[in-house]
Design a protein around this motif. Structure first.
Motif, short mmCIF file in Angstrom:
data_model
loop_
_atom_site.label_atom_id
_atom_site.label_comp_id
_atom_site.label_asym_id
_atom_site.label_seq_id
_atom_site.Cartn_x
_atom_site.Cartn_y
_atom_site.Cartn_z
N ASP A 164 0.81 -1.22 0.00
CA ASP A 164 0.00 0.00 0.00
C ASP A 164 0.85 1.27 0.00
O ASP A 164 0.33 2.35 -0.31
N MET A 178 0.81 1.96 -3.45
CA MET A 178 -0.53 2.42 -3.80
C MET A 178 -0.74 3.88 -3.40
O MET A 178 -1.42 4.64 -4.09
N LEU A 179 -0.16 4.27 -2.27
CA LEU A 179 -0.26 5.66 -1.84
C LEU A 179 0.40 6.59 -2.85
O LEU A 179 -0.12 7.69 -3.13
N LEU A 220 0.52 6.07 -6.04
CA LEU A 220 -0.44 6.19 -7.14
C LEU A 220 -1.56 7.17 -6.81
O LEU A 220 -1.99 7.97 -7.64
N LEU A 221 -2.06 7.08 -5.57
CA LEU A 221 -3.13 7.97 -5.15
C LEU A 221 -2.71 9.43 -5.19
O LEU A 221 -3.53 10.33 -5.42
N GLY A 277 -7.10 5.88 -9.01
CA GLY A 277 -6.16 5.42 -7.99
C GLY A 277 -6.84 4.59 -6.92
O GLY A 277 -6.28 3.57 -6.46
N ILE A 278 -8.03 5.00 -6.50
CA ILE A 278 -8.78 4.23 -5.50
C ILE A 278 -9.15 2.86 -6.04
O ILE A 278 -9.05 1.84 -5.34
N THR A 313 -6.11 0.61 -6.02
CA THR A 313 -5.80 0.22 -4.64
C THR A 313 -6.74 -0.87 -4.15
O THR A 313 -6.31 -1.85 -3.52
N LEU A 314 -8.04 -0.72 -4.42
CA LEU A 314 -9.01 -1.73 -4.00
C LEU A 314 -8.76 -3.06 -4.71
O LEU A 314 -8.83 -4.14 -4.08
N ALA A 367 -5.88 -4.23 -5.94
CA ALA A 367 -4.65 -4.84 -5.44
C ALA A 367 -4.86 -5.47 -4.06
O ALA A 367 -4.45 -6.62 -3.82
N ASN A 368 -5.53 -4.77 -3.17
CA ASN A 368 -5.73 -5.30 -1.82
C ASN A 368 -6.66 -6.50 -1.82
O ASN A 368 -6.42 -7.47 -1.09
#
Length: 263
Positions: A81, A84-85, A87-88, A116-117, A120-121, A123-124
């Motif tokens: 993450d 991912m941050l 990317l956000l 981006g959200i 992230t969702l 990937a997690n």
């Protein structure tokens, strides 16, 4: 690398965070791998936020059923993450759309933030599902299941060898780093440091090649002919069919949610 007393890799749980035995571990490895693959495809191809939130919820529930160790799992997810941050923070300023913030002359868009959200969702959800269903398989179970699913024999062996010797390469890297520190090496942002790290990587590759040649000779002495031989018995049980049906239903719901919102 020393060939004596190699560190055993009893499972791919080098990456696993399972605290204790769970009901999910009684499921046939073939069912777990196939269902996780289908779930991952459905999640990666999803574009609706509600579908991705639903998928992440499924992954969390499966992780709870699998009795993953909370602290270890969160630590492993946090490592991903962090990227991912990044990317956000970057996507709102690189994807055109409706602006919601202005920073140093650059306009951030809602569309970039939404993208981006979504990433992230996705990937997690996928990684957490992998932790819960696949990461706690033993190496023999993983190889046998992939072989039963008709995956390429060479690809299976490459994967198993990689899993088996990652820890050996890690130990060799630590030994080389200790020897560098013993010679008063301190990592800095200069030419000497980059040259030293380059020499470290080169020596690691050379020693790995020498180790692989010795391993190949030892395997040939034991009758290795390039084929993967599985001795792990597998039996399909009613609980496996129930698991596949449940995962197929949930995956179908994810797909349906996407189609409903698109239309």
């Amino acid at each position: 690398m020393s060939a004596a007393n190699p560190k055993p890799l009893t499972s791919i749980s080098t990456f696993s965070a399972v605290a204790k035995q769970s009901l999910l571990q009684k499921i046939d490895p073939r069912a777990r791998i196939a269902c996780t693959l289908l779930f991952a495809f459905a999640v990666v191809l999803s574009e609706q936020l509600i579908a991705l939130i639903f998928a992440l919820t499924i992954s969390v529930i499966v992780a709870v059923v699998a009795k993953l160790a909370v602290a270890k799992t969160l630590k492993k997810l946090a490592a991903m993450d962090i990227f991912m941050l990044y990317l956000l923070l970057m996507l709102p300023f690189t994807v055109p759309g409706d602006g919601f913030i202005m920073l140093f002359g650059f306009q951030g868009s809602w569309q970039g933030l939404e993208q981006g959200i979504k990433i992230t969702l996705k990937a997690n959800a996928v990684v957490l599902m992998l932790f819960a269903t696949v990461a706690n398989l033993s190496s023999s179970a993983l190889g046998s299941a992939l072989q039963a699913l008709k995956v390429s024999n060479k690809l299976i062996q490459l994967l198993l060898f990689t899993l088996r010797y990652l820890s050996v390469i890690e130990d060799e890297y630590k030994r080389l780093r200790r020897s560098m520190r013993a010679r008063a090496f301190v990592m800095k942002f200069n030419w000497h440091s980059w040259k030293s790290i380059g020499n470290l990587i080169a020596m690691l590759l050379v020693r790995s090649m020498h180790r692989s040649q010795r391993i190949l000779k030892a395997m040939k002495c034991r009758g290795y002919n390039g084929q993967l031989v599985s001795y792990l018995p597998m039996r399909w049980q009613p609980i496996d069919s129930a698991y596949c049906a449940a995962m197929a239903l949930l995956t179908t719901v994810i797909i349906v949610i996407n189609f409903i919102h698109v239309s």
